[in-house]
Every structure is written in structure tokens, then in C-alpha cells.
Design a protein around this motif. Structure first.
Motif, mmCIF file in Angstrom:
data_model
loop_
_atom_site.group_PDB
_atom_site.id
_atom_site.type_symbol
_atom_site.label_atom_id
_atom_site.label_comp_id
_atom_site.label_asym_id
_atom_site.label_seq_id
_atom_site.Cartn_x
_atom_site.Cartn_y
_atom_site.Cartn_z
ATOM 1 N N GLY A 263 19.665 11.617 1.772
ATOM 2 C CA GLY A 263 18.459 12.126 2.401
ATOM 3 C C GLY A 263 17.268 11.211 2.204
ATOM 4 O O GLY A 263 17.415 10.029 1.873
ATOM 5 N N LYS A 264 16.070 11.736 2.392
ATOM 6 C CA LYS A 264 14.861 10.925 2.307
ATOM 7 C C LYS A 264 14.377 10.816 0.867
ATOM 8 O O LYS A 264 14.352 11.801 0.129
ATOM 9 N N LYS A 265 13.994 9.592 0.490
ATOM 10 C CA LYS A 265 13.456 9.321 -0.833
ATOM 11 C C LYS A 265 12.127 8.583 -0.683
ATOM 12 O O LYS A 265 12.006 7.684 0.164
ATOM 13 N N ASP A 266 11.152 8.964 -1.498
ATOM 14 C CA ASP A 266 9.821 8.366 -1.401
ATOM 15 C C ASP A 266 9.520 7.493 -2.615
ATOM 16 O O ASP A 266 9.912 7.809 -3.750
ATOM 17 N N VAL B 227 14.912 2.400 9.548
ATOM 18 C CA VAL B 227 13.652 3.131 9.521
ATOM 19 C C VAL B 227 13.382 3.705 10.908
ATOM 20 O O VAL B 227 13.125 2.958 11.867
ATOM 21 N N GLU B 228 13.462 5.037 11.005
ATOM 22 C CA GLU B 228 13.219 5.726 12.265
ATOM 23 C C GLU B 228 13.977 5.034 13.403
ATOM 24 O O GLU B 228 15.120 4.632 13.244
ATOM 25 N N ASP B 229 13.305 4.878 14.531
ATOM 26 C CA ASP B 229 13.909 4.152 15.663
ATOM 27 C C ASP B 229 13.205 2.815 15.875
ATOM 28 O O ASP B 229 13.123 2.303 16.991
ATOM 29 N N HIS B 230 12.697 2.229 14.777
ATOM 30 C CA HIS B 230 11.939 0.978 14.882
ATOM 31 C C HIS B 230 12.861 -0.162 15.298
ATOM 32 O O HIS B 230 13.764 -0.542 14.561
ATOM 33 N N ARG B 231 12.610 -0.727 16.439
ATOM 34 C CA ARG B 231 13.353 -1.882 16.920
ATOM 35 C C ARG B 231 12.412 -2.788 17.687
ATOM 36 O O ARG B 231 11.381 -2.345 18.212
ATOM 37 N N TRP C 222 0.831 1.927 -0.947
ATOM 38 C CA TRP C 222 1.551 2.674 0.087
ATOM 39 C C TRP C 222 2.578 3.624 -0.517
ATOM 40 O O TRP C 222 3.152 3.363 -1.574
ATOM 41 N N ARG C 223 2.834 4.708 0.206
ATOM 42 C CA ARG C 223 4.001 5.558 -0.034
ATOM 43 C C ARG C 223 4.998 5.239 1.076
ATOM 44 O O ARG C 223 4.707 5.418 2.267
ATOM 45 N N LEU C 224 6.177 4.748 0.694
ATOM 46 C CA LEU C 224 7.207 4.375 1.657
ATOM 47 C C LEU C 224 8.378 5.348 1.569
ATOM 48 O O LEU C 224 8.786 5.744 0.471
ATOM 49 N N THR C 225 8.913 5.702 2.723
ATOM 50 C CA THR C 225 10.044 6.617 2.792
ATOM 51 C C THR C 225 11.302 5.856 3.181
ATOM 52 O O THR C 225 11.281 5.067 4.133
ATOM 53 N N VAL C 226 12.376 6.089 2.440
ATOM 54 C CA VAL C 226 13.673 5.505 2.745
ATOM 55 C C VAL C 226 14.605 6.647 3.127
ATOM 56 O O VAL C 226 14.804 7.588 2.347
ATOM 57 N N HIS D 26 16.013 -6.898 16.611
ATOM 58 C CA HIS D 26 15.923 -6.600 15.186
ATOM 59 C C HIS D 26 15.671 -5.109 14.987
ATOM 60 O O HIS D 26 14.992 -4.470 15.801
ATOM 61 N N ARG D 27 16.198 -4.570 13.900
ATOM 62 C CA ARG D 27 15.942 -3.191 13.505
ATOM 63 C C ARG D 27 15.296 -3.181 12.130
ATOM 64 O O ARG D 27 15.653 -3.963 11.247
ATOM 65 N N HIS D 28 14.348 -2.247 11.970
ATOM 66 C CA HIS D 28 13.645 -2.102 10.702
ATOM 67 C C HIS D 28 14.576 -1.430 9.702
ATOM 68 O O HIS D 28 15.216 -0.421 10.003
ATOM 69 N N TYR D 29 14.632 -1.967 8.494
ATOM 70 C CA TYR D 29 15.638 -1.529 7.518
ATOM 71 C C TYR D 29 15.055 -1.578 6.111
ATOM 72 O O TYR D 29 14.265 -2.482 5.797
#
Length: 829
Positions: free
Chosen positions: A264-267, A343-347, A254-258, A448-451
Motif C-alpha cells: 500500500g501507500k507509505k509516506d 507514481v500515479e499516472d505520471h508519464r 517534502w512529504r513523498l508518497t510511495v 519515461h514513467r515516474h518511479y
């Protein structure tokens, strides 16, 4: 899983989770779609007709149903096989009839009748009472857990077919929301509508994480990773070697974005996780050695990436912010924070439906006193009586609204007596009735929120320590980190566990002279200034296996330094029992009863297990048979081996009224130095508990003198004054327990043992392969691996009010149990 499930009527469920306009779809054309599904035979007779019925329509769009019961996923060591599932067209699962956890969109489990129904809307917890139904819930829970491990999802759908009936389920990290049963043969449009909607939904609606991109053959990222696999790596470059090892062909890359608020965004590119917490509900942490493909973070291309679902609370801090604060305060032996962010609006959203779970909604009732709950006119009735009355009438009254009971008392194949069902449901309600507060009516699901968090250091799991001395050294470093955080930053960790201590070995890249221990996972830490604000989370804070006895018994208490130091001791014992030579003959039994076990007080309320409490309170490491456990310098060969050394590990000291034992016959030269470390620490904690539980100490002091020869001689010196003896023991306990009110004594003890006395320790020969059989299954009990949860198993009979006692006399006076040394010290002087 208790109180993490809830049911909704089909129409509410489908519109809540798959709200799509399908008004142009003529579902009447599928009126007799499932007539060919066999429901009065074997499970296997259901698969093909069900799959063919849906595949023969245009319902599934770009997907296909596959039978996958025949073969398990090649990379799944547990060899689980789902009966079927919805897969993208072209998936190998379809042709091979093989479960593929990395591509399944919806898993399907078939049962011939509702005796295998994993859900029950007629219980307050959503969990059925019948054992076969609970087993079915466990089965599909492992399926969902595996899907979450293999894929990057916010939620996942599953279907359970029960003969002619079916249920739908949606899983996220807050809980499970399932549909009420419906007859898909009589109402085929309901099952057809579900599959049409899920097949035509967006990837995000099906649960896919848009910040996680699967790396496919031929892509630029794929070529980058293939190049790393082809590199010649230095022998001591453990980070790169482990990264390459994670690039297994049977698991997706996978390529994951933080997304970091500052940088800013790091891959990052990742393979198989190096760590993945089991289960679905909770933080479900996964850890990866990650290759950075973004610039600006340092010299090494490798970092450690943590992906989890954090609990949302008004006083919660992001772990990255906590680490940055600790880094700024100069706290030693902790990871260095690089990037982090939600991560985004993941909840999770399961918790949002608690208020809709039952008409009128019991869960809408806010926490209040018993009188407030039952109403002013019914003060003389308990909440349980009110509930039972409501169940009988199928209608109950709660201030602020009415609620309809969830169903009549059941009958049928899994019939329970009316009284037993009332009792079990009443126990559900009693669970959180504490000091007059009725909180069981409050929804237990947590938001919970994705983090994601990225740190600079890539450590090895503590369990991979090369020898016993390094194990002690690494734990010492972790205690130093804890001390620094406490004194320099006024922060308490509150989740000491074997998974949260890492080892960084020396190599040519990091230029370290020796191994370094790191204390990681600061998510549940708390500032001392916030202690006055009370508990941040409603459950016990920490990992059950490593919590102190006191916190397990008193979950409402604030964690103190002594509790944290005791957790470090539990970590030491955990690793030593599994990986060092010793005289314990049944490692699985000891591990279960010391670390996983608990005494059930109510349906979901547990206190410390009997073995762990006995060992800590008595200050002696023993088995359940009261056989002392002694660690050895090296593994003892079999009796027929010419190099074997005699070790009598279970000689009984015969007494007419007990099964007390004497220690194993092991010479001083065969004894491992870690014995003294553990014994010295146990002495301190036994002293603490003699003060926390004074009645236990008084029981010992009042025993017959013949059972306590040292106490008898000292009592004689005091003229037989047992009151003076008790006062003496209390004084010694007070002085000894003060040693663990700060970190100094434990750090000095571990430092002296692993550094100044290093020449006394064996080398790598004391390190063994894991002695815990992975297939160990304690009878009538289940192992518990989830964080912050009491055991799910039902332990055996409740213990008697008196704890079992051990009067073992150690062969080496320096390793006598604490209770003996404290009583006998004066008489020996």
C-alpha cells in the motif's frame, strides 16, 4: 540533447499542453499590451516593461511576474539568475527581485534578437548550429534542470523572448517541445493567452506532483523535522546526522508518497536530496535520506528513497522487482528492497508529439532498409541525396506519405553556406544509417514513467572512502555482489559507475565490524536468459565515463563480465586520481580526457576517447604527455617545506623522434600499494585488447628492435623469428586475459591487497580533499555527466590510425606496463 527537441506551430502547441476553454476571455482588450517593451536596446531594458505590462492586467490570477535578474537563489551554489518568472503572490522573489527555484512556475529568459534563439525547427535535431544559439540552449537547460531539482514536477514551462518575438517551451524528461516563433508585439493575444491559461490551470497541468506535498512552517510534519534538528545525536550515527544536514532552511522539505502494490501507500519526509543527476532529459535520479512516517518497515526510522523517471520498454523490469529477486537469491552486498512503484499516472508526453512535429511527419517512417525508405524508383539515390533534394524543393517524398521540409536554408546574422548547412543536416540523417538501416527518421525521444524505490540501507557515496584501503575493500564487495548476481541469479548489472557503489561504515547501530561496499542501481540490469533477445534500449547501456573501451567502440555488443570488471577498474582510477596523492600534475585534464572525452564519428555517435583507449590497450596509467602516474603514500609537501620528499614527476627521456618519458623518480617506500593493484588489473585488460585488436599487437611486434630491448633479446633467442615472437605474445595474452573472464582473479587480487596485506597500507593520511577543480573547463570541450550519452562536446582532431605508444620502462619491475612484461618474461626467465 540531440534529437530530444521538436517544434510545433503556436496553435498546436498551446492546445496540446494547455487545453483550456478561454472563449470568454476578450483578448482583443490586450491589443497593444506590449507596445512599451523596448526591443532595440539592452536586455535589461526589456524586463520592467514586460513584467509591468502583464502585472497591470487580470491575466495572471493568483500569480505575479517578477524581475529576478538582480539576485541569485541563496541556496544555488552556481549562482544562476533567470531574467524573470511567474511566481505565486507573496513569493519573496517578487519583492527581492531574486530568483527562487523552489517557487518559480514559469521562467522567462530575454534576448535582444534571434541570435540568442535556443531552438531551431529548421534542423532535424531541433538544435541550432550557431554557437551563440547553442550557448543559449545550454543556459535555459540549466535553468530547467535546477527547477526540476528544487521542485517535484512532471513538466515545466519556460518562455524565451527574442526582441519582438517569443517562443514557448515545455520540458519533460523525454525532451523539449517548443513553439514556433511569433511576434508578441504584433500578436499580443498569443503571449497573453499562454499566461492566462497557465495561471488558471490546475497545479497538475502546471506540472506539480500531487504525491509530493511541501512541508510548511507550523504544520505537524514541520514540527517533527524541527524536533529531529534539535536532537543530540551519537557521533557515529552518520545516517541521522546526514538527514538533519539535509534539512537546510534554503531548500524546501517534502512529504513523498510511495505506492507499493503489496504494502500500500507509505509516506516519507525528506529535505535536500543527497544526490541529484544534472540535466532534464533522462532518468534524472534524485536520492534522499528519508524519515518514515508509516509503520511496518523495520527498526530504523530512516531509509533511502530513490526518485527517478524510468525508461518504458516492453522488456524493462522495475528495479524494485529486480532487487527483490536478487534478495531472494541471496545475493550479497546489495540494497534490500522495501517498497516501490510507479507514481500515479505520471508519464512523459513529449515523445507523443514526434508524429506531429512536421507536416506529413518524417518520424512516422518506421525503421527500414535504405531501398524501402527512398522508394523503388529511386534506388540509386542515397537517403542523404533524397533529403537534400527535398530541402531544395521544400517538398520531399517518403513512402506512406509526403512531408514538407522544415524551412528554407537560413540566412542572416548566423548565416552558413548552403553547402555547409546541407552537410550538417546530412550528418544528422547519416547518424543512424548502419548496415543499410535508416533509423534517424525514427523519433529518438523515449517514454519515461515516474518511479520511486525505497531500500533499507543508507550508504555513503563511494567518493567518501576514508582511506585507499577501504576504497579497494568497498570495490571488492561490489565485485562480489556482481559475481553473486551473475552466478546465483543469472543477472548482469550493466551500469557499473562511481555513483552506483556505496559504503556502509561500521557504527554502534549496525554492529558491523568493518566497512561494507554495496552495489546499487540495478535498473539497467539484464537477465542472461534475455541476452538472446538483443539490446533492451537502443543506446549504449551504462554510464559513459565508466563504460569499457570495447562497449564504447561497439555499442551494439552485449556487455560481458570482462566489460563490467573493466568498469570497476575505471571506478577505482576515478576515485584514486581525485582523492589520493599522486604525481599527476593536471587532474582536470586527465579526468576530462580519460572519462569524459570521446572521438566523434558522426553527429551524435562517439567512440572511446584516445587517452582511455591508450591506457587500457597499453596497460600503463599515463598522462596525455605520456608521463607515468604514480600514487604516493602521502601528500608531498612543497619544495620549501623541511618535510618535503623529492619527487621528479616529469623527467623526459630524450629521444630524437618522440616524447616518451621515464617514470617519476619515487622511492619504493613512498609508493602507494594501490599502484600494484591498478597495474595488475591493467595487465589483464591490455592482454584482452591485444586479442580484440590483434593489429595493434602486431604493430608493436614489428617495431624496430632498438625500441624494444626485451623483445629484441627474446627475438634473438628465437633466431630472429618474429612470427614465433608474435605467437608467444598471443599465448601469454590469451592466458592473461582469461583471468578477467570470471570474477575470481579480481576478487582475490582486491581481497589480498586490502585484507591480507592491510599492514602495508597507509591510514587516513592518504585521503586528500578533492583534487579536481570544480571550475575546471577544458578548452573547446564540455564535460558530460548524463548517463548513457556520448560526449556533447566536439573533441579535437580525429586521431591517426595508429595509437600513440609508450615504451616507458618502469623503475620497479613489478610495475612495468603489460606490453613490456609480456614480451620480456621469457628472456628474463
Amino acid at each position: 540533447m540531440s534529437h530530444k527537441l521538436l517544434g510545433l506551430p503556436y496553435d498546436e502547441w498551446i492546445d496540446a499542453f494547455l487545453p483550456m476553454d478561454d472563449s470568454e476571455v476578450d483578448y482583443m482588450q490586450y491589443n497593444r499590451l506590449f507596445d512599451g517593451v523596448v526591443v532595440d536596446g539592452k536586455e535589461s531594458d526589456m524586463y520592467e516593461p514586460l513584467v509591468n505590462a502583464l502585472n497591470g492586467t487580470d491575466i495572471l490570477g493568483d500569480f505575479v511576474l517578477a524581475e529576478t535578474y538582480a539576485r541569485y537563489d541563496k541556496s544555488d551554489k552556481d549562482k544562476k539568475k533567470a531574467d524573470g518568472g511567474m511566481y505565486p503572490k507573496g513569493s519573496s522573489a517578487i519583492e527581492q527581485k531574486r530568483t527562487d527555484w523552489a517557487t518559480v512556475e514559469v521562467f522567462i529568459e530575454c534576448k535582444t534578437n534571434d541570435s540568442g534563439d535556443p531552438y531551431d525547427e529548421n534542423t532535424l535535431s531541433g538544435i541550432p548550429y550557431a554557437e551563440t544559439r547553442r550557448d543559449a540552449l545550454g543556459q535555459i537547460t540549466t535553468y530547467a534542470s535546477t527547477v526540476f531539482e528544487y521542485q517535484h514536477l512532471t513538466h515545466h514551462f519556460g518562455v524565451v523572448v527574442l526582441g519582438s518575438q517569443a517562443r514557448l517551451g515545455r520540458w519533460d524528461h523525454s525532451g523539449i517541445v517548443f513553439s514556433y516563433k511569433f511576434d508578441y508585439k504584433e500578436e499580443p493575444a498569443k503571449l497573453a493567452r499562454f499566461f492566462w491559461r497557465v495561471a488558471h490551470a490546475t497545479p497538475e497541468a502546471r506540472g506539480h506532483d500531487s504525491t509530493a506535498t511541501r512541508i510548511l512552517p507550523g504544520s505537524a510534519d514541520y514540527k517533527t523535522l524541527e524536533a529531529w534538528k534539535a536532537k543530540e545525536l551519537a557521533e557515529d550515527d552518520y545516517v541521522a546526522r546526514r538527514f538533519v544536514k539535509s534539512l537546510t532552511e534554503h531548500r524546501p522539505w517534502w512529504r513523498l508518497t510511495v505506492a507499493d502494490g503489496t504494502h500500500g501507500k507509505k509516506d516519507f519526509l525528506v529535505g535536500q536530496p543527497t544526490f541529484a543527476a544534472s540535466g532534464v532529459v533522462g532518468r534524472c535520479t534524485r536520492g534522499y535520506i528519508a524519515l518514515s512516517v508509516s509503520s511496518g518497515h523495520g527498526d530504523s526510522p530512516f531509509v533511502y528513497l530513490k526518485d527517478c523517471w524510468r525508461v518504458v520498454h516492453e522488456r524493462s523490469e522495475l528495479e524494485g522487482d529486480i532487487l527483490s529477486y536478487l534478495n531472494g537469491k541471496g545475493v550479497a552486498n546489495i540494497p534490500t528492497a522495501l517498497y516501490h512503484g510507479d507514481v500515479e499516472d505520471h508519464r512523459t508526453i513529449s515523445q507523443d508529439f514526434c508524429k506531429c512535429a512536421k507536416a506529413g511527419c518524417v518520424s512516422e517512417v518506421v525503421e527500414g532498409t535504405e531501398n524501402q525508405i527512398v522508394g523503388q524508383d529511386d534506388k540509386e539515390k542515397s537517403p542523404v541525396e533524397e533529403w537534400a533534394k527535398a530541402a531544395d524543393e521544400n517538398l520531399g517524398k517518403v513512402p506512406g506519405g509526403t512531408w514538407k521540409a522544415t524551412g528554407a536554408i537560413s540566412s542572416g546574422p548566423n548565416y552558413q553556406s548552403r553547402e555547409s548547412q546541407y552537410a550538417e543536416r546530412s550528418n544528422d540523417l547519416r547518424t543512424d544509417v548502419v548496415d543499410g538501416n535508416l533509423t534517424a527518421l525514427r523519433c529518438r525521444m523515449k517514454a519515461h514513467r515516474h518511479y520511486r524505490l525505497v531500500v533499507e540501507e543508507v550508504g555513503l557515496p563511494l567518493q567518501e572512502f576514508p582511506c585507499g584501503r577501504i576504497l579497494v575493500w568497498a570495490i571488492r564487495d561490489a565485485v562480489i555482489a556482481h559475481q553473486d548476481a551473475y552466478t546465483k541469479a543469472r543477472v548482469m548489472h550493466r551500469d557499473i559507475s562511481v555513483g552506483n557503489i556505496l559504503i556502509i561504515p561500521p557504527n554502534s547501530k549496525n554492529k558491523k565490524a568493518t566497512h561494507q561496499g554495496l552495489l546499487a542501481d540495478w535498473e539497467l540490469s539484464k537477465r542472461l536468459d534475455d541476452y538472446a533477445a538483443g539490446a533492451r534500449h537502443p543506446d549504449r547501456t551504462g554510464t559513459w565515463q565508466f563504460m569499457s573501451v570495447y562497449i564504447q567502440d561497439h555499442p551494439e555488443s552485449q556487455v560481458e563480465i570482462a566489460d563490467e570488471l573493466e568498469s570497476f577498474l575505471h571506478v577505482l582510477i576515478y576515485c584514486a586520481i581525485r582523492y589520493l596523492p599522486h604525481t599527476c600534475e593536471n587532474v582536470g585534464d586527465f579526468m576530462h580526457h580519460y572519462f569524459d572525452d570521446g572521438v566523434r564519428k558522426q553527429e551524435t555517435d562517439y567512440t572511446c576517447g584516445l587517452l582511455k583507449a591508450t591506457i587500457i590497450k597499453n596497460g600503463e596509467l599515463i598522462t596525455r604527455s605520456h608521463v607515468p602516474i604514480i600514487f604516493l603514500r602521502r601528500h608531498q609537501a612543497s619544495p620549501g617545506d623541511p618535510d618535503s620528499q623529492p619527487v621528479e614527476s616529469s623527467q623526459l627521456l630524450k629521444k630524437s623522434s618522440n616524447l616518451w618519458t621515464k617514470p617519476a623518480t619515487v622511492s619504493k617506500t613512498d609508493r602507494h600499494p594501490i599502484n600494484r593493484v591498478i597495474t595488475s588489473l591493467l595487465e589483464c585488460f591490455a592482454a584482452r585488447y591485444s586479442l580484440l585488436y590483434p593489429k595493434l599487437s602486431e604493430e608493436y611486434a614489428s617495431e624496430d628492435d632498438e625500441d624494444f630491448p626485451n623483445a629484441f633479446s627474446f627475438s634473438k633467442a628465437l633466431g630472429g623469428d618474429k612470427g614465433a615472437l608474435r605467437a608467444h605474445n598471443k599465448l601469454i595474452s590469451t592466458l592473461t586475459s582469461k583471468l578477467i573472464e570470471s570474477h575470481i582473479h579480481m576478487i582475490e587480487l582486491l581481497s589480498t591487497a586490502s585484507d591480507e596485506m592491510a599492514h602495508r597500507w597507509p591510514g587516513p593520511e592518504d585521503r586528500l580533499a578533492d583534487q579536481l577543480d570544480p571550475g575546471f573547463n577544458p578548452s573547446k570541450a564540455e564535460k558530460v555527466r548524463e548517463k548513457r550519452a556520448a560526449p556533447a562536446a566536439k573533441p579535437g582532431p580525429q586521431p591517426a590510425s595508429k595509437r600513440p605508444r609508450s615504451t616507458t620502462l618502469a623503475a620497479d619491475p613489478g610495475e612495468q606496463p603489460a606490453s613490456k612484461r609480456l614480451r620480456g618474461s621469457a628472456s628474463r626467465g
